[in-house]
Design an enzyme around this catalytic site. Structure first.
Site, short mmCIF file in Angstrom:
data_model
loop_
_atom_site.label_atom_id
_atom_site.label_comp_id
_atom_site.label_asym_id
_atom_site.label_seq_id
_atom_site.Cartn_x
_atom_site.Cartn_y
_atom_site.Cartn_z
N HIS A 1 44.54 41.22 44.34
CA HIS A 1 45.59 41.70 45.25
C HIS A 1 46.97 41.17 44.87
CE1 HIS A 1 44.73 37.91 47.40
NE2 HIS A 1 45.97 38.01 47.81
N HIS B 1 44.08 35.07 40.04
CA HIS B 1 45.50 35.25 40.38
C HIS B 1 46.44 34.54 39.40
CE1 HIS B 1 43.68 36.79 43.91
NE2 HIS B 1 43.51 35.65 44.53
#
Ligand code: NAD
Length: 495
Positions: free
Chosen positions: A181, A243
């Site tokens: 995300h 990430h």
């Protein structure tokens, strides 16, 4: 804006949210769908099927969705958005353990040859295999249908291959959308715009001009209810493998030939494959592991990780790594990454520290330029430049540093206008998946190259018996985290 059957020709779009009653769905996915609907990005005839184990019925399910969306979106929610969203949703209770999963979903879907189905598997990865098998057995996997999956995609290279293989049986790579995300965040996408939409940075974007780069993802919260999951993963698998390495790739990659998904992802894979392995020989100088102990964080007293768990643990809640990229552009310019829980502030930021002037006619007043890219709590990009301090002094010219800010929010503030709503990262990604654009999703070889590098670090920790060092909750990690960067002369974290 209003669109009809935007996704795939004349086929009707169906978004199947598997795990529609779960935490991720309620906090992120339903609010994202509501906002896409509000902003006219969903085709008028798009249907949404919520699938979960709970047999709560559509009415109760949409009530819960309404509450969750209202809580998440607040004032930006327009009065008729929820009513419009509700009309699209049907909830179906299906247990992945039952063989009739596929048949029941098929009955709900109707004429599948006229549909363009996007599945979002917001469930434990242990369910990816049975669910993909159900989808395949019922013939619900045929192109153009596609699947979105969330991390964690394995806890090492071997387990990620098992997960990827089980999904690949039903959906080919082009139709498998692996979400990170962070790639949906506005500022992360802006990194691509900044690097490849301007000519001014590229000549300086290399080891000749950049001293080092820092990437920090700091959380104030502890592991909370995720302890069972987290204890198996730790900070390196939970945050760094995905990430942090994605951010590193976007910062370090070569300019892609096009903005197409494969051109972008080919360049990211090259970076991952150029990371110098960290082995037992250099693991002590190139990594730091920490675990929070008693302290005070996020406004609350914290008992400490082991006290919360109730038994000793070798899991790190903080990790810092000095990464080196073995290629012409980056040789000699390290990228320091760190992430942790129970740290003093919640922030995600990237610091690109340029080298000092080769010869300063201003003496030590001339401080090296720095590009600060902040993702959290506010999204902001600022470049620190040297400027003449205004005014007259007897000693002559003095310098001062000034920040050139690219912050959209600040720009709107100064005009007295309302800043644009800050979007949920999943909005961008769900919209891309609906439109079949997988550029901002992680390709299988990226996941595997990242695991390959991370597995080497974990092995080096095991081989050297390197345990996490305790840090008091509410501090920026253990002493070894500071030493990691300060060992290299003149460098400190941007705390
Ligand atoms: P959750 O436990 O809150 O929800 C799980 C959902 O799966 C529920 O809707 C439940 O009904 C459904 N489910 C469980 N077992 C099932 C079965 N046998 N058959 C059919 N449905 C079943 O989980 P979550 O926190 O929403 O997480 C979902 C996934 O997303 C996990 O893989 C998690 O690791 C990942 N993830 C979650 C977050 C988060 O913030 N919650 C963040 C990143 C990744």
């Amino acid at each position: 804006m209003s669109v009809s059957s935007a996704g795939n020709g004349a086929r009707q779009q169906v978004f199947v949210l598997v795990g529609g009653t779960g935490d991720l769905a309620m906090r992120m996915l339903w609010p994202s769908l509501a906002m896409l609907d509000q902003d006219g990005f969903l085709s008028d005839d798009l249907r949404i099927i919520s699938v979960a184990r709970e047999d709560c019925g559509t009415e109760v399910c949409v009530d819960r969705i309404g509450t969750a969306v209202t809580k998440r979106i607040g004032d930006a929610l327009e009065p008729d958005t929820l009513a419009r969203l509700r009309k699209r949703i049907v909830h179906v209770a299906l247990d992945a353990a039952h063989d009739d999963w596929g048949a029941k979903l098929k009955a709900e879907l109707g004429d599948i040859d006229r549909l363009d189905i996007v599945y979002f598997l917001s469930v434990s990865p242990s369910l990816f295999k049975p669910i993909c098998e159900h989808i395949e057995r019922a013939g619900l996997n045929k192109a153009p249908n596609r699947v979105i999956i969330e991390k964690p995609i394995g806890r090492d290279l071997a387990t990620s291959k098992i997960i990827n293989d089980s999904v690949a049986h039903a959906f080919d790579e082009a139709r498998t959308f692996r979400i990170d995300h962070y790639l949906g965040k506005e500022t992360v996408q802006n990194l691509i715009a900044l690097r490849f939409g301007n000519i001014v940075f590229e000549p300086l974007w290399n080891a000749q001009s950049i001293d080092h780069i820092q990437i920090t993802i700091a959380e104030t919260v502890g592991v909370g209810e995720r302890l069972g999951y987290y204890d198996e993963y730790g900070a390196i698998r939970d945050m760094l493998q995905n990430h942090l390495l994605q951010l590193l790739c976007l910062l370090a990659m070569e300019p892609p030939a096009a903005l197409s998904s494969d051109a972008l992802r080919d360049e990211k894979v090259k970076v991952l494959k150029s990371l110098k392995p960290i082995t037992a020989e250099n693991v002590l100088t190139h990594t730091a592991r920490g675990q929070y102990g008693p302290g005070f964080a996020d406004g609350h007293p914290v008992a400490g990780y082991e006290a919360e768990k109730g038994s000793p643990s070798n899991t790190e809640t903080f990790v810092a790594i000095k990464a080196e990229i073995a290629n012409w552009r980056w040789a000699g310019t390290p990228i320091y990454m760190r992430t942790g829980k129970c740290l003093p502030s919640r922030s995600t930021e990237i610091v690109v520290q340029f080298k000092p002037l080769p010869h300063s006619i201003f003496g030590p007043e001339a401080v090296a330029n720095r590009l600060l890219i902040r993702l959290q709590p506010d999204e902001d990009i600022s470049l620190t430049l040297m400027n003449k301090a205004p005014g007259l002094t007897a000693e002559g010219m003095h310098l001062q540093s000034l920040d050139l800010s690219l912050s959209l929010v600040k720009a709107f503030d100064s005009n007295g206008d309302k800043p644009p709503r800050r979007r949920i990262a999943y909005e961008r990604l769900i919209l891309d998946a609906l439109n079949g654009n997988n550029a901002q999703f992680v390709r299988r070889d990226e996941v595997e190259a990242a695991w390959n590098w991370v597995d080497g670090i974990v092995k080096a920790w095991t081989d050297t018996h390197m345990k996490p060092q305790m840090y008091p909750a509410g501090t920026f990690g253990p002493v070894s985290g500071y030493r990691l960067i300060e060992r290299d002369e003149g460098r400190t974290w941007n705390d």
